[in-house]
Scaffold this motif. Structure first.
Motif, PDB file in Angstrom:
ATOM      1  N   LYS A  26      -6.631   6.890   4.013  1.00 51.67           N
ATOM      2  CA  LYS A  26      -6.447   5.732   3.993  1.00 51.67           C
ATOM      3  C   LYS A  26      -7.593   4.867   3.209  1.00 51.67           C
ATOM      4  CE  LYS A  26      -2.153   5.571   4.625  1.00 51.67           C
ATOM      5  NZ  LYS A  26      -1.398   5.496   3.696  1.00 51.67           N
ATOM      6  N   GLY A  27      -8.830   5.463   3.513  1.00 45.93           N
ATOM      7  CA  GLY A  27     -10.147   4.999   3.072  1.00 45.93           C
ATOM      8  C   GLY A  27     -10.276   5.231   1.563  1.00 45.93           C
ATOM      9  N   GLY A  28      -9.538   6.025   0.919  1.00 43.95           N
ATOM     10  CA  GLY A  28      -9.502   6.450  -0.507  1.00 43.95           C
ATOM     11  C   GLY A  28      -9.465   7.826  -0.831  1.00 43.95           C
ATOM     12  N   LEU A  29      -9.196   8.628   0.344  1.00 36.05           N
ATOM     13  CA  LEU A  29      -9.190  10.430   0.034  1.00 36.05           C
ATOM     14  C   LEU A  29      -8.027  10.820   0.379  1.00 36.05           C
ATOM     15  CD1 LEU A  29     -12.794  11.055   1.569  1.00 36.05           C
ATOM     16  CD2 LEU A  29     -12.281  10.880  -0.819  1.00 36.05           C
ATOM     17  N   PRO A  30      -7.025  10.621  -0.536  1.00 31.06           N
ATOM     18  CA  PRO A  30      -5.678  10.992  -0.314  1.00 31.06           C
ATOM     19  C   PRO A  30      -5.449  12.518  -0.170  1.00 31.06           C
ATOM     20  CG  PRO A  30      -6.029  10.588  -2.644  1.00 31.06           C
ATOM     21  CD  PRO A  30      -7.081  10.130  -1.947  1.00 31.06           C
ATOM     22  N   MET A  31      -6.405  13.335  -0.450  1.00 31.05           N
ATOM     23  CA  MET A  31      -6.258  14.802  -0.264  1.00 31.05           C
ATOM     24  C   MET A  31      -6.430  15.132   1.149  1.00 31.05           C
ATOM     25  SD  MET A  31      -9.443  13.605  -1.315  1.00 31.05           S
ATOM     26  CE  MET A  31      -9.176  13.717  -3.057  1.00 31.05           C
ATOM     27  N   SER A 148       8.380   9.940   1.471  1.00 28.45           N
ATOM     28  CA  SER A 148       7.265   9.720   2.511  1.00 28.45           C
ATOM     29  C   SER A 148       8.059   9.276   3.944  1.00 28.45           C
ATOM     30  CB  SER A 148       6.660   8.189   2.229  1.00 28.45           C
ATOM     31  OG  SER A 148       5.652   7.852   3.189  1.00 28.45           O
ATOM     32  N   TYR A 149       9.141   8.856   3.845  1.00 31.26           N
ATOM     33  CA  TYR A 149      10.047   8.722   4.881  1.00 31.26           C
ATOM     34  C   TYR A 149      10.646  10.100   5.611  1.00 31.26           C
ATOM     35  CZ  TYR A 149      13.589   7.162   8.339  1.00 31.26           C
ATOM     36  OH  TYR A 149      14.159   7.143   9.631  1.00 31.26           O
ATOM     37  N   ILE A 150      10.956  11.171   4.785  1.00 32.75           N
ATOM     38  CA  ILE A 150      11.445  12.270   5.101  1.00 32.75           C
ATOM     39  C   ILE A 150      10.083  13.145   5.838  1.00 32.75           C
ATOM     40  CG2 ILE A 150      12.491  14.650   4.589  1.00 32.75           C
ATOM     41  CD1 ILE A 150      14.458  12.104   4.646  1.00 32.75           C
ATOM     42  N   SER A 151       9.168  13.271   5.124  1.00 37.97           N
ATOM     43  CA  SER A 151       8.081  14.284   5.691  1.00 37.97           C
ATOM     44  C   SER A 151       6.601  13.586   5.321  1.00 37.97           C
ATOM     45  CB  SER A 151       8.274  15.523   4.786  1.00 37.97           C
ATOM     46  OG  SER A 151       8.268  15.292   3.455  1.00 37.97           O
ATOM     47  N   ALA A 177      -3.375   2.428  -1.306  1.00 37.00           N
ATOM     48  CA  ALA A 177      -3.667   2.027   0.122  1.00 37.00           C
ATOM     49  C   ALA A 177      -2.714   0.774   0.464  1.00 37.00           C
ATOM     50  CB  ALA A 177      -5.076   1.376   0.109  1.00 37.00           C
ATOM     51  N   ILE A 178      -2.423  -0.103  -0.620  1.00 36.04           N
ATOM     52  CA  ILE A 178      -1.350  -1.341  -0.489  1.00 36.04           C
ATOM     53  C   ILE A 178      -0.178  -0.811  -0.446  1.00 36.04           C
ATOM     54  CG2 ILE A 178      -0.648  -3.308  -1.685  1.00 36.04           C
ATOM     55  CD1 ILE A 178      -3.663  -3.868  -2.255  1.00 36.04           C
ATOM     56  N   VAL A 179       0.136  -0.139  -1.310  1.00 34.54           N
ATOM     57  CA  VAL A 179       1.717   0.412  -1.538  1.00 34.54           C
ATOM     58  C   VAL A 179       2.168   1.460  -0.360  1.00 34.54           C
ATOM     59  CG1 VAL A 179       3.388   2.105  -2.713  1.00 34.54           C
ATOM     60  CG2 VAL A 179       1.613   0.583  -4.137  1.00 34.54           C
ATOM     61  N   PHE A 180       1.455   2.038   0.252  1.00 31.38           N
ATOM     62  CA  PHE A 180       1.585   3.067   1.343  1.00 31.38           C
ATOM     63  C   PHE A 180       1.501   2.247   2.727  1.00 31.38           C
ATOM     64  CE2 PHE A 180       1.323   6.359  -1.820  1.00 31.38           C
ATOM     65  CZ  PHE A 180       2.620   6.914  -1.525  1.00 31.38           C
ATOM     66  N   ALA A 181       0.808   1.307   2.989  1.00 29.36           N
ATOM     67  CA  ALA A 181       0.592   0.411   3.861  1.00 29.36           C
ATOM     68  C   ALA A 181       1.976  -0.253   3.947  1.00 29.36           C
ATOM     69  CB  ALA A 181      -0.487  -0.784   3.748  1.00 29.36           C
TER      70      ALA A 181
END
Length: 255
Positions: A26-31, A148-151, A177-181
């Motif tokens: 969430k801090g910017g490292l999606p990996m 995202s909802y499923i898994s 960050a904003i979209v997935f929040a």
């Protein structure tokens, strides 16, 4: 093994590491996000692991939105959040009808397909950025909300839509960050209804909350110092590894 009755040191070490990775994502490292649920699933059921980590995502989301409040694409946010809401609702309705392995297969093929197309474009010398547009944004946004909802695997559809736009690294990370929040807040009531998150989880959540916040801070600091090229190399590498990992999980389940 249920988290409420498993006080083992091993469980808590795994929970702390998984939560740290969630925060860093969430801090910017999606990996880092792809590691959370698999680590916890060694000790508790995957559904419970996803449920326990969802509040960690949400808590880290709040901090991440504040961190990236000046670095995001307003157009992408306006397109992707409504689209993702559709995907979340569809995911809730179909969660008992769609095998998790089928969703993982779709996500893996999306990730590998994007990487193959990106490689083709690079070899052809096509470096032009593709601007955000509503039709593609609605499709990929809805798919990101669904997966995202499923898994907890909304990253590959999001990246398939946003990486070709060639946004600056902080804008790319802030938009995610904003979209997935928003997506994670949408998922919360459905997870409660599905029994993946209950009051017994509150003790674990309260203990792990500081770890999520520290992870978000640490991820943001790393993102700010990473060179632009290195950042996107890591994002693409992680996308490829996640896609291969999902394919492996599907093969194990089906074979």
């Amino acid at each position: 093994m249920d988290m409420a009755t498993d006080p083992s040191v091993s469980f808590w070490i795994a929970a702390i590491i998984a939560t740290l990775f969630v925060g860093m994502s969430k801090g910017g490292l999606p990996m880092m996000a792809m590691l959370g649920v698999p680590i916890l699933s060694v000790f508790i059921a995957p559904g419970k692991a996803a449920g326990l980590l969802l509040p960690m995502y949400i808590l880290a989301d709040v901090y991440a939105v504040w961190l990236f409040r000046h670095s995001f694409s307003k157009r992408n946010v306006a397109i992707l959040i409504p689209a993702a809401a559709i995907g979340v609702v569809v995911g809730f309705v179909l969660v008992s009808r769609v095998p998790v392995e089928a969703t993982k297969l779709v996500v893996a093929l999306i990730g590998l397909g994007y990487l193959a197309n990106a490689l083709r474009s690079r070899l052809a010398g096509d470096y032009a950025a593709r601007p955000a547009d509503v039709p593609r944004g609605l499709f990929w946004g809805a798919l990101a909300g669904f997966t995202s909802y499923i898994s907890h695997a909304g990253g590959p559809p999001y990246q398939a839509y946003t990486l070709p736009q060639r946004m600056a690294k902080m804008t790319f990370a802030g938009t995610a960050a904003i979209v997935f929040a928003a997506v994670n807040w949408m998922k919360l009531p459905f997870y409660v209804l599905a029994g993946q998150l209950d009051w017994q989880s509150l003790t674990q959540i309260s203990i792990l909350a500081p770890v999520a916040l520290f992870g978000a801070w640490a991820g943001y600091r790393v993102t700010t110092v990473l060179p632009e090229r290195a950042f996107f190399v890591l994002v693409n590498t992680a996308l490829g590894l996640l896609s291969l990992k999902l394919l492996w999980e599907v093969a194990e389940a089906w074979l």
